[in-house]
Design an enzyme around this catalytic site. Structure first.
Site, PDB file in Angstrom:
ATOM      1  N   LYS A 185      20.985  48.085  50.497  1.00  0.00           N
ATOM      2  CA  LYS A 185      21.510  46.852  51.089  1.00  0.00           C
ATOM      3  C   LYS A 185      22.908  47.115  51.611  1.00  0.00           C
ATOM      4  O   LYS A 185      23.829  47.367  50.846  1.00  0.00           O
ATOM      5  CB  LYS A 185      21.577  45.711  50.075  1.00  0.00           C
ATOM      6  CG  LYS A 185      21.893  44.373  50.771  1.00  0.00           C
ATOM      7  CD  LYS A 185      22.357  43.289  49.833  1.00  0.00           C
ATOM      8  CE  LYS A 185      23.847  43.272  49.643  1.00  0.00           C
ATOM      9  NZ  LYS A 185      24.620  42.822  50.821  1.00  0.00           N
ATOM     10  N   GLY A 237      31.737  49.151  45.294  1.00  0.00           N
ATOM     11  CA  GLY A 237      32.310  47.848  45.596  1.00  0.00           C
ATOM     12  C   GLY A 237      33.364  47.491  44.564  1.00  0.00           C
ATOM     13  O   GLY A 237      33.983  48.368  43.964  1.00  0.00           O
ATOM     14  N   SER A 238      33.513  46.201  44.344  1.00  0.00           N
ATOM     15  CA  SER A 238      34.601  45.755  43.472  1.00  0.00           C
ATOM     16  C   SER A 238      34.267  45.961  42.001  1.00  0.00           C
ATOM     17  O   SER A 238      33.105  45.992  41.601  1.00  0.00           O
ATOM     18  CB  SER A 238      34.889  44.276  43.718  1.00  0.00           C
ATOM     19  OG  SER A 238      33.862  43.483  43.153  1.00  0.00           O
ATOM     20  N   GLY A 242      30.950  45.246  39.759  1.00  0.00           N
ATOM     21  CA  GLY A 242      30.481  46.389  38.972  1.00  0.00           C
ATOM     22  C   GLY A 242      30.180  46.012  37.534  1.00  0.00           C
ATOM     23  O   GLY A 242      29.176  46.444  36.958  1.00  0.00           O
ATOM     24  N   GLU A 259      30.922  53.046  41.750  1.00  0.00           N
ATOM     25  CA  GLU A 259      32.160  53.519  42.364  1.00  0.00           C
ATOM     26  C   GLU A 259      32.941  52.260  42.728  1.00  0.00           C
ATOM     27  O   GLU A 259      32.567  51.537  43.644  1.00  0.00           O
ATOM     28  CB  GLU A 259      31.829  54.386  43.582  1.00  0.00           C
ATOM     29  CG  GLU A 259      32.889  55.379  43.901  1.00  0.00           C
ATOM     30  CD  GLU A 259      33.930  54.800  44.813  1.00  0.00           C
ATOM     31  OE1 GLU A 259      34.905  54.219  44.276  1.00  0.00           O
ATOM     32  OE2 GLU A 259      33.776  54.885  46.033  1.00  0.00           O
ATOM     33  N   CYS A 293      39.085  52.098  48.553  1.00  0.00           N
ATOM     34  CA  CYS A 293      39.174  51.967  47.094  1.00  0.00           C
ATOM     35  C   CYS A 293      40.143  52.971  46.499  1.00  0.00           C
ATOM     36  O   CYS A 293      40.760  52.715  45.484  1.00  0.00           O
ATOM     37  CB  CYS A 293      37.796  52.141  46.473  1.00  0.00           C
ATOM     38  SG  CYS A 293      36.919  53.569  47.107  1.00  0.00           S
ATOM     39  N   GLU A 390      44.024  45.217  42.793  1.00  0.00           N
ATOM     40  CA  GLU A 390      43.661  45.863  44.044  1.00  0.00           C
ATOM     41  C   GLU A 390      43.736  44.824  45.166  1.00  0.00           C
ATOM     42  O   GLU A 390      43.078  43.791  45.109  1.00  0.00           O
ATOM     43  CB  GLU A 390      42.248  46.421  43.928  1.00  0.00           C
ATOM     44  CG  GLU A 390      41.827  47.190  45.154  1.00  0.00           C
ATOM     45  CD  GLU A 390      40.461  47.834  44.999  1.00  0.00           C
ATOM     46  OE1 GLU A 390      39.549  47.168  44.500  1.00  0.00           O
ATOM     47  OE2 GLU A 390      40.321  49.003  45.393  1.00  0.00           O
TER      48      GLU A 390
END
Lengths: 479, 293
Positions: A185, A237-238, A242, A259, A293, A390
């Site tokens: 996706k 992603g974030s 996660g 990740e 990231c 972040e």
């Protein structure tokens, strides 16, 4: 003559290489479905113009994609001689190279990143990634995971919007090389290069069902992650998402790699080569609008040279060119979405509210689209939100240190652990520092370099597992 | 030749108090609690400390404090210390054999085999300490003028739920691979058979292993495992002995993205382990540097 400034003529890359359909279906079992009833519009973040409509996969669509992937895994892909599997990946790599300019323009249109980055970084690295893992397909017995390591089965993969095609390559290439099939996706705001990649799979005559692409938003991602028919979940992603995924996967047979976010420290010692360091600081935080990231979003500069470094840094940032992503001279493109722009603005505001001082060059932002000027915060302490959270935007927080011990302590004072930078001319100090940084990637006297042979991934809350290199195979093998 | 006042046959033996092993010392539980331990046949053996959640948190603090210096030891030095543990166990062989007989209900010959395997497991992992980096790390041939290397590093503090049914060999098999590479451990010993773990702690304490590198808790898994799984300063979780709680503990660990080694349906603790319990508790660090003149 003093007030005469050198001006760049516009040098736009042509959009003509890209042809878009008005609406896209899902790519399941080797073919595009008709567009779904519910559609989402993907826009060009540089001018907010609509680019195309893409389908929103629901649970039934996801189930069909997983079923196709399972059939392809059992009947075609896993039994295939590994050398033949590898040759499909080599083919894909070659087609990406052949269609590189088209992919680069499309990536910049959909994502907002400067064409020089999509052209010189994203797309070549995506092709290189397929080429690298293609060669592993028939050499897995030599990878250190046993004499005949087995694939897992069907992989569910969810990727972010910051490097759309490159993250697709990081996910799909190692999965296919090891004999798995995938349902991927792409991000809600950047689905177009993944859909073009589906066409590339058709051109490569990849057997149906080996790669399935389901577009949509968070609900589609959740349905895919939770689907009981997959054996592997891979997510970039974030950190927040996660955690949710790790909870969903807990107690199942599925293997998980994540990740996630980061708050990378870029340490500049007093003996650093300053010209290179300033380039590295700029590259570390303003590359890809800071939508990285592993960005060097915390500058830790030794107190004795802080003033000098800041002066040079501001000089350099003042010369960055912000604007049309398709202009070959553009350094800083558009923020990917209105939502992300709002988040950057909100976090930058907390910096001001908490007493940090912000500086941005005098640059005009385009009237339409999502834009944020490169911004440097000074007077930042470790307690400030802009030093802890972040931001995922072109915002640099500057902190100072006196001793190497203090630099390392501050660098590690974060729940994240993805990347870090070290700038010094002294080899022993570089190695001492790199050894103590709790981060998965350490760039010394450079920053934001990537390569398919180089394992990438985080410590602590930046996730687990590695992508790239021999290490990246483990995520898709039953070991 | 002098006469002993009491003939050996009539002498009252001195019993051992089984305590926790925490930060290099042997405290009782801060809660003051203990629980009775029986043999495989149901005979009373001793009381073991019934550790509390606070003991678990203290153990994490001790393990965190010990982590950086232990990870900074040379691999050679860690190997020497792990080998020393094997030496110390061999010296207490009779005690381990008796405790294994009591706990597992084995005959003497089989218990001897279990103890031998446990001793040899330390020797095995002592040999791994200075080989892991070369086996798992290396130079990456990036396409550019950069030196690029990946090295494995210890992940940090590892909470280890030891297998309940293999209280000595299983225990050694889960501790040794964790600390061999520089991690520190908080171990929940076998709940029904905790005594071999305390005796192992006594061997560890006399092996030049720095205090806090291994911390051993005895008590209830249901009480100790959840706070360890969700603890923000625990980096990884070995669910070897989690049993039916594995899924809920994995879910608790997700909140801080703690690395989780899931339990295998059946583990033969006598089998050669290879790297399977080493790699889950390692991080890969990749360092780039430009090459030029």
């Amino acid at each position: 003559m003093a007030d005469t400034t050198f001006a760049y003529a516009p040098a736009p890359e042509s959009r003509a290489v890209v042809s878009l359909r008005p609406a896209y279906g899902l790519f399941i079992d080797g073919a595009f479905t008709p567009p779904t009833e519910r559609l989402i519009t993907t826009v060009n973040p540089a001018d907010e113009e609509s680019l195309a409509e893409v389908s929103v996969a629901d649970e039934g669509d996801v189930d069909r994609a997983v079923t196709a992937a399972r059939r392809a895994f059992e009947q075609v892909w896993s039994p295939m001689p590994p050398a033949e599997r590898g040759k499909y990946l080599f083919r894909i790599s070659r087609i990406i190279q052949e269609r590189a300019r088209e992919l680069a323009v499309l990536e910049s249109l959909d994502n907002g990143k400067p064409i020089k980055e999509s052209r010189d970084v994203d797309i070549p690295l995506a092709a290189a990634h397929f080429f690298y893992y293609a060669g592993w397909a028939d050499k897995l017995a030599h990878a250190g995971f046993g004499a005949a390591p087995r694939p897992l089965g069907v992989a569910a993969q969810v990727i972010p919007w910051n490097f759309p095609l490159l993250m697709l390559a990081w996910k799909i290439a190692p999965a296919l090389a090891t004999g798995n099939t995938v349902v991927l996706k792409p991000a809600e705001t950047t689905p177009l290069t993944a859909l073009l990649f589906a066409e590339i799979c058709q051109q490569a005559e990849l057997p149906p069902g080996v790669v399935n692409i389901v577009t949509g938003a968070a609900d589609t991602g959740r349905a895919l992650i939770a689907h009981p028919g997959t054996d592997k979940v891979a997510f970039t992603g974030s950190t927040e998402v996660g955690r949710e995924i790790a909870r969903t996967v807990a107690g199942t047979r599925k293997k998980l790699t994540l990740e996630l976010g980061g708050k990378g420290a870029n340490i500049v010692y007093d003996d650093a080569p300053l010209d290179q360091a300033v380039e590295g600081i700029v590259n570390g935080i303003f590359f890809n609008q800071g939508h990285v990231c592993c960005a060097g979003s915390r500058l830790l500069v030794q107190e004795s040279i802080a003033e000098e470094v800041l002066h040079r840094l501001k000089e350099r940032v003042s010369r960055l060119r912000l604007g049309d992503p398709l202009d070959k001279n553009t350094d800083i493109g558009a923020i990917n979405s209105a939502e992300q722009l709002a988040r950057i603005r909100a976090l930058a505001q907390t910096g001001r509210d908490e007493g940090s001082q912000d500086w941005a060059p005098d640059c005009e932002l385009p009237a339409h689209g999502y834009w944020f000027a490169p911004t440097i915060f000074t007077g930042v302490t470790q307690a400030h939100r802009i030093a802890r959270e972040e931001i995922f935007g072109p915002v640099l927080s500057v902190l100072t240190f006196r001793t190497p011990d203090e630099a390392v302590e501050k660098a590690n004072n974060t729940p994240y652990g993805l990347s870090a930078g070290v700038w010094t001319e002294k080899g022993s100090r570089m190695l001492w520092t790199a050894g103590r940084l709790r981060a998965g990637v350490v760039w010394s006297n450079t920053f934001n370099k990537f390569d398919p042979t180089s394992p990438f991934g985080g410590y602590r809350e930046s996730g687990y597992g590695r992508e790239g290199g021999r290490h990246g195979l483990e995520a898709y093998l039953d070991v | 030749m002098s006469e002993f006042p009491v003939p050996a046959a009539a002498r009252l033996p001195v019993r051992k108090t089984y305590k926790l092993y925490l930060g290099g010392g042997f405290p009782r539980s801060e809660s003051g609690r203990s629980y009775p331990v029986t043999s495989a046949e149901g005979e009373p053996l001793a009381h073991a400390a019934l550790a509390s959640r606070k003991d678990a948190r203290d153990a994490v603090v001790a393990a965190r404090r010990a982590f950086a210096p232990w990870a900074a030891r040379t691999a050679y030095n860690r190997g020497q210390i792990l080998y020393r543990v094997a030496e110390m166990m061999e010296g207490r062989r009779a005690q381990f054999v008796q405790e294994t007989i009591d706990a597992e209900g084995l005959d003497t010959a089989r218990a001897e085999e279990v103890v031998s395997a446990a001793v040899d497991r330390w020797v095995y992992y002592a040999g791994w300490t200075d080989k892991v980096t070369q086996v798992l790390g290396g130079t990456n041939p990036v396409s550019g003028p950069y030196d690029n290397r990946s090295v494995p590093e210890p992940t940090g503090v590892v909470a280890v739920l030891a297998p309940p049914k293999s209280p000595l060999l299983g225990l050694v098999s889960v501790i040794a691979p964790v600390i061999a590479t520089g991690n520190t451990a908080v171990v929940v010993a076998s709940e029904p058979h905790p005594l071999p773990a305390v005796t192992l702690a006594e061997a560890l304490a006399t092996s030049d292993l720095p205090g806090g590198v291994v911390n051993i808790l005895t008590g209830r898994l249901a009480e100790l495992a959840p706070p360890l799984a969700s603890h923000a300063d625990v980096n990884a979780l070995d669910l070897a002995g989690a049993g039916e709680r594995a899924a809920e503990l994995e879910e608790a660990a997700a909140t801080t993205l703690t690395r989780v080694l899931r339990p295998r349906p059946s583990t033969d603790w006598a089998a050669a382990p290879g790297l399977s319990r080493i790699t889950p508790f390692l991080e890969t660090k990749t360092v780039w540097h430009p090459v030029g003149i």
